[in-house]
Design an enzyme around this catalytic site. Structure first.
Site, PDB file in Angstrom:
ATOM      1  N   ASP A   4     -10.574   1.878  -3.544  1.00 24.76           N
ATOM      2  CA  ASP A   4     -11.137   1.613  -2.217  1.00 24.76           C
ATOM      3  C   ASP A   4     -12.655   1.559  -2.286  1.00 24.76           C
ATOM      4  OD1 ASP A   4      -8.975   1.259  -0.628  1.00 24.76           O
ATOM      5  OD2 ASP A   4      -8.901   3.315   0.136  1.00 24.76           O
ATOM      6  N   ASP A  49       0.837  -1.200   0.000  1.00 20.78           N
ATOM      7  CA  ASP A  49       0.000   0.000   0.000  1.00 20.78           C
ATOM      8  C   ASP A  49       0.875   1.254   0.000  1.00 20.78           C
ATOM      9  OD1 ASP A  49      -2.319   1.479   0.150  1.00 20.78           O
ATOM     10  OD2 ASP A  49      -3.080   0.504   1.960  1.00 20.78           O
TER      11      ASP A  49
END
Ligand code: DGJ
Length: 743
Positions: free
Chosen positions: A541, A471
Site C-alpha cells: 500500500d 483484496d
C-alpha cells in the site's frame, strides 16, 4: 537420467550440472542426506559423506546425522520434520525406506498450487516411500529436479495405512541438513507499508525462525528465506533458498546444533496445526522450492524469477504483457460516481493508460470501510447504470475495465452477516475482534466457497471485466469454525487456505481472460501460493517512491518483476507525506507492473505531458521491464542507504533499462559511476538517458559504448563536486540501452 539410483550403495542422486541432491538409505532404513548444493559428478558414490559412526547411542544413529525427514523422540534432538500423535499418546516414529519410483515430468498435487512442467522433458521426479510399522504412517517424499534450473521442488504426502486414527501435529514440507554453520540467514520481513525488507542475521547455536500465525503469510514475514555465506555478494558466492508455495501460517526455521551443523525446515506453522488422519486418509503438504547458487544472490533470484514467472504462474496472463493501469483508490477513496470515474478514465485514456480499475466502494452501501463486505451487488446511488454501464463507457474510451473485490470477508453491517452470522470465524460465547468492522469468512466451509463462487461469477459476468483485484484486509482472530468438531479445530487454518485456493481455481478457470491481481492491505499475502492464481500482486500500500526502493528490492529476492504491481501516486504521499518528483515516482514504478493510483483529472497540463511520456516510455520497454532479467546493482540496505540502482536486461542482452536513485544529496561529492552487469561485453550499446534533459550527466552518457566498457567503467551518475543537476534530494535517473552495429 538426472536422477540416479544405485542399488548397491542405495544412493539417490538428483543432478543437472547446476545443483546436486544426494541421499542414501542408511543401514537402519532411514533416509539420510549426503549433500545438497554445488553440483557433483554423476556416476560416483558419495556414501563416505554419510554418518561415519553411531554417536552416543549403541544401536541407533543420532545427532548430527543428516536426514531427509527427521523424526523426534529417538535421539535426534534437533527440530523434527514430523510429529504424529498415535492412539497410545506416543509421538515416536521410525520412518524407514520402503521403495521409490522415478519418472520424467512432475505430477500435480491436487488442491494445492505448485510449480509444474509443460513437457515431461523439463523435469524428473522421484517419489520415495517411508513407512512407520507400528502406526501405519506412510510418508511419500517427492523431489523434482528441473533440467535447466538449480532447483529441487519438494512435497510430502502423508497417508494412514494403519487401523487407528493418527493426529499429525507437525508436518514440514522440507527439512535440509547442512554440514556446517557458516551461514547468514536472510529473511524478508517488515510490516504493513514496509513489506519484505531484507533482514540478515548470522547463525549461532540455537534456533532462528520466521513464521506467521496470522492465517495468511503476512506482511511481517515472507515464506522465503536464504542461507548465504558471509562472503556471498550479488555476483559471487554460495546461497541456498527455501520458498514455500503456500499462503497461510508458515514456519521457516534454522537450527545450529552443538556439533556446528545446520538444519533448516519449512512448512505449515505447527502452533495451531493438528490434522487427524483416519485410516486410509491422506494429507498433502505444500510444496517447498529449494534453489542453489554459487554465483551469488543474483543468480539465486534469477532461478526463482524464471520458475515463478514461467512455471508457477499460469493461464493467459502468464505470457501476456500486462496493461498499464490507473486505480481510483487514492484518487477518490469511497467518494465517486460513475461520471467522476468516467471523467478520470477519459483523461487516462488520453495519456495512453490501458486499464481503469474501480477499487473499493462500488457495492452495498459502502461509503466508508464500516459496512457491506459480502453484499456483492452494485450501489446504484453511485453507479446508476450498474457495473455494465460504467464498464462499457470506459471500454468506449478504448480502455479495459477492472474491479476490486474482497471475497473472504464480511462486514458486521451487511446482509450476508445478518443472514449467516455463523459463516464468520468466531468462538461461540466470546466476542469477535473486529478490524475495519469486518470479520473473516469461514472459508473452510464448502457452502461459503460455493456461495462466493456463485455471487462473484455473477458479478464478473455482469460487465466487461478484464481485471480483478482480489483484496484481503485483515488477519484471523478467534480462528474457530462452528462447522468443525472440537478435535478438528487444528485443521481450520489449512482448510481455510484450501477453500481460498478452491475459489481461486474455480474462478480463474471460469474466467480465463481476467487478469487477477492479489492484494492483502498491500503485500500482506504476497507469496508463491497466490502467484499460482494471480500472476501479479499489489506489492505494498506504500506508494512512496523512496519507501518502494526497499520494498521492491527485497521483494525481488524471490519474486519476478512481472509479479510486482508498482504505481505512481500523488504527493504529498498518502502513506508517508513525502513529496518526491513525478519523474522519480515513475522511475521507481517502472521496475514492476506499472500503473497510476491517483485522480487523473487533478493533474496539471505539465503533469499530463510528463505522464503521457512516462506511459509511452514504459510501453516501449515493457517487455524488458516485465520479462527481462532483473539485476540488483546498489542496495538501499547497505551503507547509509542513500543510493539504489538496478536494471532489467532482455534475454538476448541487446536491450536494457537502468534505474539509479539518490535519496539525499550529499554536498561536495566527487564524480560517481555505476558499473552495470548482465550485458554482452562484445556488443556496443546506444545509451539514451530518459528523459533526456541534456544536462552534464546526460551529455556524459548519451553515446555509444561497449558492453565491456559499461560493465568495467560504468555509467556516469555525477560529473563532479559542483554538478548542479545532482544537487537535489529524491533524484532518479533512467537510461535505456540498445545494441547497435558499430560503424
Ligand atoms: C487495501 C488495498 O491494499 C488498497 O489498495 C485498497 O484496495 C484498499 N484495501 C481498499 O479497501
Amino acid at each position: 537420467m538426472p536422477i540416479e539410483w544405485d542399488a548397491a550403495t542405495r544412493e539417490i542422486h538428483l543432478h543437472n550440472g547446476r545443483v546436486s541432491h544426494v541421499m542414501r538409505v542408511l543401514d537402519n532404513g532411514w533416509l539420510g542426506n549426503l549433500h545438497f548444493g554445488r553440483p557433483l559428478a554423476p556416476g560416483r558414490s558419495y556414501a563416505h559423506l554419510g554418518p561415519a559412526a553411531f554417536t552416543g547411542f549403541s544401536n541407533r544413529p543420532a545427532d548430527p546425522v543428516a536426514l531427509e525427514y527427521p523424526v523426534t523422540g529417538s535421539g535426534d534432538y534437533r527440530v523434527p520434520a514430523i510429529v504424529v500423535e498415535q492412539p497410545d499418546g506416543s509421538t515416536l516414529l521410525d520412518l524407514v525406506y520402503v521403495g521409490h519410483r522415478i519418472a520424467a515430468g512432475k505430477p500435480a498435487p491436487d488442491a494445492l498450487p505448485s510449480t509444474y512442467v509443460e513437457d515431461p522433458a523439463e523435469a524428473d521426479t522421484i517419489e520415495i516411500d517411508l513407512a512407520d510399522g507400528p502406526s501405519g504412517l506412510r510418508a511419500t517424499l517427492a523431489y523434482t529436479i528441473f533440467r535447466d534450473l538449480p532447483v529441487v521442488a519438494r512435497s510430502v504426502r502423508l497417508r494412514n495405512d494403519g487401523t487407528a486414527a493418527l493426529r499429525v501435529r507437525t508436518a514440514m514440507s522440507a527439512s535440509l541438513d547442512l554440514p556446517d554453520a557458516e551461514w547468514i540467514l536472510v529473511q524478508l520481513s517488515g510490516a504493513w507499508a514496509r513489506e519484505r525488507h531484507v533482514v540478515e542475521r548470522r547463525l549461532t547455536p540455537g534456533r532462528a525462525s520466521v513464521s506467521s500465525e496470522r492465517g495468511a503469510s503476512s506482511a511481517q514475514h515472507n515464506p522465503f528465506i536464504v542461507l548465504r555465506r558471509p562472503a556471498t555478494t550479488e555476483e559471487a558466492g554460495e546461497a541456498c533458498g527455501l520458498g514455500l508455495v503456500y499462503s497461510g501460517d508458515f514456519l521457516a526455521e534454522v537450527e545450529v546444533d552443538s556439533f556446528g551443523t545446520t538444519r533448516a525446515r519449512m512448512g505449515i506453522d505447527p502452533t495451531h496445526f493438528a490434522w487427524t488422519l483416519e485410516p486410509g486418509g491422506e494429507l498433502v503438504l505444500p510444496e517447498a522450492v529449494l534453489a542453489w547458487s554459487d554465483e551469488g544472490l543474483g543468480a539465486l533470484s534469477d532461478a526463482y524469477h524464471l520458475l515463478f514467472r514461467e512455471r508457477l504462474a499460469r493461464g493467459k496472463w502468464r505470457d501476456t504483457l500486462r496493461p498499464v493501469l490507473v486505480n481510483n483508490w487514492e484518487g477518490t477513496y469511497f467518494d465517486f460516481t460513475a461520471d467522476r470515474l468516467v471523467a478520470m478514465a477519459e483523461v487516462a485514456a488520453g495519456l495512453g493508460i490501458e486499464l481503469f480499475v474501480l477499487d473499493d466502494g462500488w457495492f452495498g452501501l459502502r461509503d466508508d470501510d464500516d459496512s457491506s463486505l459480502g453484499d456483492w451487488h452494485v450501489d446504484r446511488r453511485k453507479l446508476p447504470g450498474g457495473l455494465e454501464d460504467v464498464g462499457r463507457r470506459i471500454e468506449a474510451l478504448g480502455m479495459r475495465f477492472g474491479l476490486w473485490v474482497e471475497p473472504e470477508m464480511v462486514s458486521r453491517r451487511s446482509r450476508l452477516f445478518e443472514a449467516h452470522p455463523d459463516w464468520a470465524l468466531g468462538i461461540p460465547g466470546r466476542p469477535r475482534t473486529e478490524q475495519r468492522r469486518q470479520l473473516v469468512l469461514d472459508m473452510s466451509r464448502p457452502e461459503v466457497v460455493d456461495h462466493l463462487h456463485a455471487v462473484l461469477s455473477e458479478v464478473f459476468a455482469s460487465a466487461p471485466i478484464s481485471y480483478v483485484k482480489w483484496d484481503m484486509n485483515r488477519y484471523m482472530t478467534e480462528a474457530y469454525s462452528t462447522a468443525l468438531p472440537a478435535d478438528r479445530q487444528g485443521e481450520l487454518r489449512h482448510r481455510y487456505i484450501l477453500g481460498v485456493y478452491d475459489l481461486h481455481a474455480r474462478l480463474t478457470a471460469a474466467f480465463p481472460g481476467i487478469l487477477f491481481e492479489s492484494c492483502a492491505s498491500g503485500g500482506g499475502r504476497f507469496d508463491p501460493g497466490m502467484l499460482a492464481f494471480a500472476p501479479q500482486g499489489w506489492t505494498s500500500d506504500d506508494t512512496d517512491a523512496i519507501e518502494r526502493l526497499r520494498i521492491q528490492w527485497g521483494t525481488s529476492y524471490a519474486y519476478p518483476l512481472s509479479s510486482m504491481g508498482a504505481h505512481v501516486s500523488a504527493v504529498p504521499n498518502h502513506q508517508v507525506g513525502r513529496v518526491t518528483p513525478l519523474a522519480t515516482r515513475a522511475a521507481v514504478a517502472f521496475f514492476g507492473v506499472f500503473g497510476y493510483e491517483l485522480d487523473t483529472t487533478a493533474l496539471t497540463e505539465q503533469e499530463r505531458r510528463e505522464v503521457a511520456a512516462q506511459v509511452a516510455f514504459y510501453k516501449r520497454h515493457r517487455d524488458v521491464l516485465q520479462r527481462g532479467r532483473f539485476v540488483r546493482l546498489r542496495s538501499p540496505f547497505e551503507g547509509d542507504g542513500t543510493e539504489t540502482a538496478w536494471m532489467a536486461v532482455s534475454d538476448d542482452r541487446r536491450r536494457a533499462v537502468v534505474g539509479a536513485y539518490r535519496v539525499l544529496d550529499r554536498p561536495y561529492d566527487g564524480p560517481s559511476r555505476l558499473r552495470l552487469r548482465g550485458l554482452d561485453p562484445a556488443l556496443a550499446y546506444r545509451v539514451s538517458p530518459w528523459p533526456d534533459g541534456g544536462d552534464a550527466v546526460d551529455r556524459a552518457n548519451a553515446r555509444v559504448r561497449g558492453g565491456d566498457d559499461l560493465m568495467a567503467a560504468g555509467l556516469t551518475l555525477r560529473v563532479g563536486p559542483f554538478d548542479p543537476v545532482a544537487r537535489a534530494d529524491y533524484g532518479a535517473r533512467i537510461f535505456a540501452l540498445e545494441a547497435v552495429e558499430e560503424a
